[in-house]
Design an enzyme around this catalytic site. Structure first.
Site, PDB file in Angstrom:
ATOM      1  N   ALA A 173       0.837  -1.209   0.000  1.00 51.70           N
ATOM      2  CA  ALA A 173       0.000   0.000   0.000  1.00 51.70           C
ATOM      3  C   ALA A 173       0.869   1.255   0.000  1.00 51.70           C
ATOM      4  O   ALA A 173       0.618   2.203  -0.752  1.00 51.70           O
ATOM      5  CB  ALA A 173      -0.937  -0.007   1.207  1.00 51.70           C
ATOM      6  N   TYR A 174       1.877   1.260   0.852  1.00 46.42           N
ATOM      7  CA  TYR A 174       2.786   2.408   0.921  1.00 46.42           C
ATOM      8  C   TYR A 174       3.520   2.581  -0.405  1.00 46.42           C
ATOM      9  O   TYR A 174       3.615   3.694  -0.942  1.00 46.42           O
ATOM     10  CB  TYR A 174       3.770   2.201   2.065  1.00 46.42           C
ATOM     11  CG  TYR A 174       4.739   3.342   2.264  1.00 46.42           C
ATOM     12  CD1 TYR A 174       4.315   4.562   2.766  1.00 46.42           C
ATOM     13  CD2 TYR A 174       6.093   3.195   1.950  1.00 46.42           C
ATOM     14  CE1 TYR A 174       5.206   5.621   2.955  1.00 46.42           C
ATOM     15  CE2 TYR A 174       6.989   4.238   2.136  1.00 46.42           C
ATOM     16  CZ  TYR A 174       6.542   5.444   2.638  1.00 46.42           C
ATOM     17  OH  TYR A 174       7.430   6.478   2.821  1.00 46.42           O
TER      18      TYR A 174
END
Length: 323
Positions: A173-174
């Site tokens: 996600a990051y």
């Protein structure tokens, strides 16, 4: 005669006052102003400190009002409270900065968060939060402050990450958010060039910040990646590593990249800043491997000689630019 002398003194004092006011107005106009979001700690705080100590006036963007006092105590710094997820607060901040009369030469979109977890288990609302802060945040803030930057023919930067090149497991996600910043920078750089505004990305490696602690607190508080996970062993290892994040190297190197970006007559488009050679090595190798993956067995595949020729041509462009 006494009245005449009094009038002369008053005229001199008035002129002196006018001259001082004019000087202060000139000094304010001459001092370039920069907005740094996420300025209360870590990389943003170091940027704020270094820029304000080197001739810039910094508007330090913070999320919470109780973070404003420490920043307002610094010379050449004014704290501005707003949430990069809330358009009304961003718009109010833009009006505040405009009303100060300094204009705005630079914008550094630094506010960010980290969400960790397996791609097949991560709740969609966690991904939405990740993108809302790290991608939509810079998008909103830049749109709001773009008119001021364009007026000053200034510079826009966003804090990306080497995770914008790499994509480690459980950091998907990051990494997605930082990959998005790479595309955002490239597209906007082309669009803003006609207005003499340059656009940049700063890509740090691992430094000492509070982002790991915040990520751990959110993970545990919302329990979105728990012991029932298919990846519980990896979860335990990640939680242990997050405890060490704030103990990393001082992010002064990243702040110096921001200073160069704002001071240089020929700033770079990208500033990769890593604390160790190993971090730089793995990032550059991954970028090269992506190129080779793209080239492998494609219809117009380049051979080794052609690839080296391409590399030499790009190296010549880089070495030919001013530092």
């Amino acid at each position: 005669m006494k009245h005449f002398k009094l009038i002369v003194v008053m005229v001199i004092m008035s002129f002196a006052g006018f001259s001082q006011a004019a000087k202060e107005q000139t000094d304010t106009a001459a001092q370039k102003a920069i907005l740094v979001t996420g300025a209360s700690s870590g990389i943003g705080l170091r940027m704020t400190q270094l820029l304000s100590q080197n001739g810039f006036y910094v508007y330090a963007g913070v999320l919470h009002k109780d973070e404003m006092g420490a920043l307002n105590a610094l010379d050449n710094v004014t704290a501005v409270q707003f949430d990069v997820r809330k358009q009304d607060e961003i718009d109010a901040a833009a009006k505040f900065v405009q009303a100060q009369g300094r204009g705005l030469y630079g914008l550094i979109n630094n506010a960010g968060v980290s969400i960790f977890g397996p791609m097949i288990e991560l709740p969609v609302e966690q991904l939405e939060y990740q993108m809302d802060v790290n991608v939509y945040g810079p998008f909103r803030v830049t749109q709001a402050f773009a008119p001021l930057i364009m007026e000053s023919k200034g510079r826009i930067a966003t804090t990306g990450s080497i995770a914008g090149i790499l994509s480690p497991a459980f950091m998907g996600a990051y990494s997605m958010s930082k990959h998005a910043i790479e595309a955002y920078t490239d597209a906007m750089a082309q669009e803003m060039a006609r207005y003499d505004v340059s656009v940049h990305v700063i890509e740090p490696g691992n430094y000492g910040t509070n982002i790991g602690n915040a990520a751990k607190q959110r993970l545990l508080a919302q329990n979105y990646w728990n012991e029932k996970s298919r990846y519980n062993k990896e979860r335990q290892g990640l939680l242990a590593r997050l405890d060490q994040t704030e103990k990393g190297p001082d992010p002064i190197d990243v702040a110096e990249a921001a200073l160069h970006l704002m001071q240089s007559d020929s700033p770079k488009s990208r500033y990769m800043v890593t604390a160790t050679p190993a971090q730089a090595d793995i990032t550059l190798r991954r970028q090269i491997s992506k190129m080779l993956e793209l080239n492998a067995e494609q219809v117009h595949q380049f051979n080794r000689e052609q690839l080296i020729k391409l590399l030499d041509e790009e190296l010549a462009k880089t070495s030919g630019s001013k530092k």
